[in-house]
Design a protein around this motif. Structure first.
Motif, PDB file in Angstrom:
ATOM      1  N   TYR A   1       1.798   2.137  -3.432  1.00  0.00           N
ATOM      2  CA  TYR A   1       0.668   2.723  -4.155  1.00  0.00           C
ATOM      3  C   TYR A   1       0.461   4.196  -3.775  1.00  0.00           C
ATOM      4  O   TYR A   1       0.253   5.066  -4.621  1.00  0.00           O
ATOM      5  CB  TYR A   1      -0.606   1.919  -3.888  1.00  0.00           C
ATOM      6  CG  TYR A   1      -0.637   0.602  -4.598  1.00  0.00           C
ATOM      7  CD1 TYR A   1      -0.526   0.526  -6.000  1.00  0.00           C
ATOM      8  CD2 TYR A   1      -0.797  -0.578  -3.868  1.00  0.00           C
ATOM      9  CE1 TYR A   1      -0.553  -0.715  -6.635  1.00  0.00           C
ATOM     10  CE2 TYR A   1      -0.823  -1.812  -4.505  1.00  0.00           C
ATOM     11  CZ  TYR A   1      -0.694  -1.867  -5.902  1.00  0.00           C
ATOM     12  OH  TYR A   1      -0.719  -3.072  -6.530  1.00  0.00           O
ATOM     13  N   TYR A   2       0.532   4.474  -2.470  1.00  0.00           N
ATOM     14  CA  TYR A   2       0.362   5.864  -2.008  1.00  0.00           C
ATOM     15  C   TYR A   2       1.445   6.770  -2.570  1.00  0.00           C
ATOM     16  O   TYR A   2       1.202   7.898  -2.995  1.00  0.00           O
ATOM     17  CB  TYR A   2       0.386   5.934  -0.480  1.00  0.00           C
ATOM     18  CG  TYR A   2      -0.802   5.282   0.183  1.00  0.00           C
ATOM     19  CD1 TYR A   2      -2.053   5.268  -0.447  1.00  0.00           C
ATOM     20  CD2 TYR A   2      -0.677   4.676   1.441  1.00  0.00           C
ATOM     21  CE1 TYR A   2      -3.131   4.675   0.161  1.00  0.00           C
ATOM     22  CE2 TYR A   2      -1.755   4.078   2.047  1.00  0.00           C
ATOM     23  CZ  TYR A   2      -2.983   4.075   1.400  1.00  0.00           C
ATOM     24  OH  TYR A   2      -4.055   3.487   1.996  1.00  0.00           O
TER      25      TYR A   2
ATOM     26  N   LYS B   1       0.829  -1.219   0.000  1.00  0.00           N
ATOM     27  CA  LYS B   1       0.000   0.000   0.000  1.00  0.00           C
ATOM     28  C   LYS B   1       0.856   1.258   0.000  1.00  0.00           C
ATOM     29  O   LYS B   1       0.503   2.275  -0.603  1.00  0.00           O
ATOM     30  CB  LYS B   1      -0.932   0.012   1.209  1.00  0.00           C
ATOM     31  CG  LYS B   1      -2.065  -0.988   1.118  1.00  0.00           C
ATOM     32  CD  LYS B   1      -2.985  -0.845   2.319  1.00  0.00           C
ATOM     33  CE  LYS B   1      -4.146  -1.823   2.231  1.00  0.00           C
ATOM     34  NZ  LYS B   1      -5.063  -1.704   3.387  1.00  0.00           N
TER      35      LYS B   1
ATOM     36  N   MET C   1       3.158   6.278  -5.275  1.00  0.00           N
ATOM     37  CA  MET C   1       2.957   6.436  -6.714  1.00  0.00           C
ATOM     38  C   MET C   1       1.853   7.452  -7.002  1.00  0.00           C
ATOM     39  O   MET C   1       1.983   8.317  -7.877  1.00  0.00           O
ATOM     40  CB  MET C   1       2.606   5.087  -7.337  1.00  0.00           C
ATOM     41  CG  MET C   1       2.419   5.156  -8.873  1.00  0.00           C
ATOM     42  SD  MET C   1       2.083   3.538  -9.566  1.00  0.00           S
ATOM     43  CE  MET C   1       0.510   3.166  -8.799  1.00  0.00           C
ATOM     44  N   ILE C   2       0.763   7.396  -6.250  1.00  0.00           N
ATOM     45  CA  ILE C   2      -0.354   8.331  -6.454  1.00  0.00           C
ATOM     46  C   ILE C   2       0.070   9.762  -6.149  1.00  0.00           C
ATOM     47  O   ILE C   2      -0.225  10.701  -6.901  1.00  0.00           O
ATOM     48  CB  ILE C   2      -1.561   7.923  -5.588  1.00  0.00           C
ATOM     49  CG1 ILE C   2      -2.147   6.606  -6.090  1.00  0.00           C
ATOM     50  CG2 ILE C   2      -2.620   9.035  -5.587  1.00  0.00           C
ATOM     51  CD1 ILE C   2      -3.204   6.013  -5.179  1.00  0.00           C
ATOM     52  N   CYS C   3       0.782   9.963  -5.065  1.00  0.00           N
ATOM     53  CA  CYS C   3       1.249  11.315  -4.707  1.00  0.00           C
ATOM     54  C   CYS C   3       2.190  11.869  -5.767  1.00  0.00           C
ATOM     55  O   CYS C   3       2.137  13.044  -6.120  1.00  0.00           O
ATOM     56  CB  CYS C   3       1.957  11.282  -3.347  1.00  0.00           C
ATOM     57  SG  CYS C   3       0.837  11.024  -1.959  1.00  0.00           S
ATOM     58  N   SER C   4       3.061  10.977  -6.265  1.00  0.00           N
ATOM     59  CA  SER C   4       3.994  11.416  -7.308  1.00  0.00           C
ATOM     60  C   SER C   4       3.254  11.822  -8.570  1.00  0.00           C
ATOM     61  O   SER C   4       3.548  12.855  -9.184  1.00  0.00           O
ATOM     62  CB  SER C   4       5.003  10.301  -7.620  1.00  0.00           C
ATOM     63  OG  SER C   4       5.751   9.973  -6.475  1.00  0.00           O
ATOM     64  N   LEU C   5       2.269  10.994  -8.967  1.00  0.00           N
ATOM     65  CA  LEU C   5       1.484  11.319 -10.160  1.00  0.00           C
ATOM     66  C   LEU C   5       0.714  12.630  -9.981  1.00  0.00           C
ATOM     67  O   LEU C   5       0.628  13.447 -10.898  1.00  0.00           O
ATOM     68  CB  LEU C   5       0.517  10.166 -10.473  1.00  0.00           C
ATOM     69  CG  LEU C   5       1.139   8.884 -11.024  1.00  0.00           C
ATOM     70  CD1 LEU C   5       0.081   7.793 -11.154  1.00  0.00           C
ATOM     71  CD2 LEU C   5       1.783   9.153 -12.395  1.00  0.00           C
ATOM     72  N   LEU C   6       0.156  12.805  -8.781  1.00  0.00           N
ATOM     73  CA  LEU C   6      -0.597  14.030  -8.507  1.00  0.00           C
ATOM     74  C   LEU C   6       0.306  15.257  -8.566  1.00  0.00           C
ATOM     75  O   LEU C   6      -0.041  16.291  -9.150  1.00  0.00           O
ATOM     76  CB  LEU C   6      -1.258  13.927  -7.138  1.00  0.00           C
ATOM     77  CG  LEU C   6      -2.156  15.110  -6.721  1.00  0.00           C
ATOM     78  CD1 LEU C   6      -3.309  15.258  -7.705  1.00  0.00           C
ATOM     79  CD2 LEU C   6      -2.676  14.895  -5.301  1.00  0.00           C
TER      80      LEU C   6
ATOM     81  N   SER D   1       1.245  15.977 -12.096  1.00  0.00           N
ATOM     82  CA  SER D   1       0.079  16.513 -12.827  1.00  0.00           C
ATOM     83  C   SER D   1      -0.091  18.009 -12.549  1.00  0.00           C
ATOM     84  O   SER D   1      -0.354  18.803 -13.451  1.00  0.00           O
ATOM     85  CB  SER D   1      -1.190  15.758 -12.413  1.00  0.00           C
ATOM     86  OG  SER D   1      -1.093  14.410 -12.771  1.00  0.00           O
TER      87      SER D   1
END
Length: 643
Positions: free
Chosen positions: A57-58, A54, A60-65, A68
């Motif tokens: 995943y967190y 997890k 990766m999501i923060c990096s993508l955000l 962006s």
């Protein structure tokens, strides 16, 4: 309880770093490794626990955000707002400066120039242009030959970023300073035009003065004014500001990263202001001012006013409010102490008495009351009343103490013409308020006819600050003073006393209508406006406000009464003129005991008038003819020298 054993194939993934081996399971700590029990167990074995899935995943999501957000912001700056920031970047390469030109000037009717534009060079500091402005002042002080400590202190005390460091730079210092300031970002040479009003001192209130645009002006005005521009503050300078002002040009200066000028380019050419040509004559203006100065000193007065108007056009030939002031005090680099002295002067020289002064007029009002009585058939021109010096009005509340209304002298039998000529109070008491079986006009009719001739109304002269005047009424007295209108109030109104007030310009224009036989005109100071090449771009033509307000016959009766005032009445001194004239004098009571406002209005020549002049001198001690000698001297000179 359990033991984590790494897979055997991870042993092959060892990384050799010098003499140390770093195994994958030794890279990170996780939450489990920090727990007391398990952590202790693992520390004993020298091992770490793996990160939960997890967490990856967190992360990766923060990096993508994050990427962006950065991408969208970059897209906005480069694509959406790219053109705007491109323009801003190009603008940062340049500094824009206003190019000045000459403000419009003012001429009298004979094209004598009344005010002049003189150039002046200033050394100006803009504190916002550089953080090292103090060092630049120190550097430049050697060229200026002045104490830099004083200049720095002056700049520090100023609330504005723009500070004038040196005024009126001499020609010897101008060139070296201009060369030196080109390498400095906060200091520059500024050329300004200051007004020279030396020729127009007698015109001070009429012409007015200018001042630099203030931050408050820029906030209040929806216009293209800039911070170092001048604007009309009073008089004609203010009223005709839109014509007189300069349309500034623009100079684009290319600058380097330190704000130093590299090249210059003229973007737009400055356009000079337009010029005003007055109806007035500077010589007549100066003559009246000179006479008022003489007579006020002689009678112990301080203030006076005079207006001369051409009854054929409404053009103002002269407008003097005494004393005047030196408008040059407000020009160039104003001296605060000199300005303060003008504002604190008890004579109030900035106050234009000709259009803003409210006065009781005394007997000056009588020709107009006489016209009203003739028009309303209260009396005929031949109707006579006997003046033995006073009349008595019974007092119903105190029969033993009747109200006494006096004449200034016992005139005997008087009709309309003689009553105007000798200024009989008794005659006008009776036609204004009535007496025994004689019907009077009453307050409403008197107010109606005075208003008909422009009293109680602004004349519309081309100046700001004109007052309306005031004519009382029974309703006003009841609402304001909580008192009933009495016959005594009508008597006072009929001879220009009591609550009634008017301005010299209103009184003058009323007599202009008598002089020109029935045309109430709008007074005008400016005859025409010229562009910089001398072409007429605007002209103030004669404007008739009203005409034929009364019958020609009744108007002639009043004119004859005013003519008799010169021949055998209260203004016989005017018989010394080379032309025929008609006049009416007035002596108005004021709160200062034993002092009066002294008036005269004259028009000449009698048959075909070309000038109407009204003069008032304030607070003259005793009953004396202070204004008539002034009128005589002015008109005698006028018809000899100017006509």
């Amino acid at each position: 309880m359990f033991e984590y054993l790494p897979p055997s194939d991870l042993k092959k993934k060892r990384i050799k770093l010098g003499n140390q081996d770093i195994q994958p399971q030794d890279v990170l700590f996780d939450r489990l490794s920090r727990s007391k029990k398990v952590g202790k167990m693992n520390r004993e074995r020298g091992k770490e626990v793996p990160i939960p899935e997890k967490s990856f995943y967190y992360l990766m999501i923060c990096s993508l955000l994050l990427f962006s957000i950065l991408f969208l912001r970059s897209f906005q700056l480069q694509i959406v707002d790219g053109e705007y920031y491109s323009i801003m970047a190009r603008r940062n390469q340049f500094s824009y400066m206003a190019i000045g030109a000459d403000r419009g000037v003012i001429y009298d009717r004979n094209m004598n120039q009344l005010i002049f534009n003189n150039p002046k060079f200033l050394l100006v500091l803009n504190k916002s242009k550089s953080d090292d402005w103090q060092k630049e002042i120190i550097e430049l002080s050697k060229v200026m030959g002045v104490n830099y400590e004083y200049l720095i202190e002056k700049a520090q005390k100023s609330r504005s970023n723009r500070v004038v460091i040196l005024n009126d730079i001499s020609q010897e210092k101008l060139i070296p300073l201009e060369v030196r300031t080109r390498s400095l970002s906060s200091l520059y040479i500024e050329r300004i035009i200051y007004r020279d009003y030396s020729r127009a001192r007698s015109f001070s209130q009429a012409i007015g003065f200018i001042g630099m645009v203030s931050p408050e002006d820029l906030t209040l005005m929806d216009s293209d004014y800039i911070s170092n521009e001048f604007i009309g503050r009073s008089g004609l300078e203010r009223f005709y500001e839109s014509y007189l002002r300069v349309t500034p040009g623009s100079l684009r200066v290319a600058v380097d990263v330190k704000g130093r000028a590299q090249s210059e380019e003229v973007v737009s050419i400055a356009k000079p202001g337009n010029n005003l040509v007055l109806w007035s004559d500077i010589e007549l203006q100066d003559k009246i001012y000179e006479e008022l100065a003489r007579i006020t000193e002689e009678v112990g007065s301080v203030n006076a006013a005079a207006i001369a108007v051409d009854p054929r056009t409404g053009g103002v030939l002269a407008m003097v409010s005494y004393p005047g002031f030196d408008a040059n005090v407000f020009s160039g680099d104003p001296n605060p102490k000199e300005i303060e002295a003008i504002f604190n002067n008890p004579a109030k020289p900035l106050f234009n008495r000709t259009i803003s002064g409210l006065y009781t007029v005394g007997s000056l009002v009588k020709p107009l009351i006489g016209l009203a009585a003739l028009e309303e058939e209260v009396v005929t021109p031949e109707k006579e009343f006997y003046s033995d010096g006073e009349i008595s009005i019974p007092n119903p509340w105190d029969p033993l103490n009747p109200a006494i209304f006096r004449d200034w002298i016992a005139h005997g039998w008087v009709d309309m013409r003689r009553a105007i000529a000798v200024s009989s109070n008794i005659f006008f008491y009776k036609i204004g308020g009535g007496y025994r079986d004689q019907r009077g006009l009453g307050p409403h009719l008197m107010k109606h006819y005075l208003s008909l001739f422009g009293w109680n109304n602004r004349t519309g002269i081309d100046l700001y600050g004109e007052e309306e005047g005031f004519i009382p009424s029974p309703k006003w007295k009841l609402e304001t003073l909580n008192d009933q209108w009495r016959v005594g109030d009508s008597y006072n109104l009929s001879i220009g006393q009591g609550y009634m007030l008017t301005t010299p310009i209103q009184a003058t224009m009323a007599f202009v209508a008598i002089a020109n036989r029935g045309e109430l005109l709008r007074p005008m100071l400016v005859e025409k406006i010229l562009d910089n090449n001398g072409n007429v771009i605007s002209k103030n033509k004669k404007k008739i406000i009203k005409r034929k307000m009364v019958s020609d016959y009744n108007l002639n009766v009043v004119r004859e009464g005013m003519r008799d005032a010169v021949l055998k009445g209260s203004a016989t001194l005017l018989n010394q003129l080379s032309v025929t004239s008609a006049a009416k004098t007035g002596t108005a009571q004021i709160p200062k005991k034993g002092h009066y406002n002294n008036w005269v209005t004259v028009f000449a020549p009698y048959d075909d008038p070309e000038i109407v002049i009204t003069i008032v001198i304030e607070e003259v001690e005793g009953v004396r003819a202070a204004t008539v000698p002034v009128a005589k001297n002015v008109l005698k000179w006028y018809f000899k020298e100017l006509r």
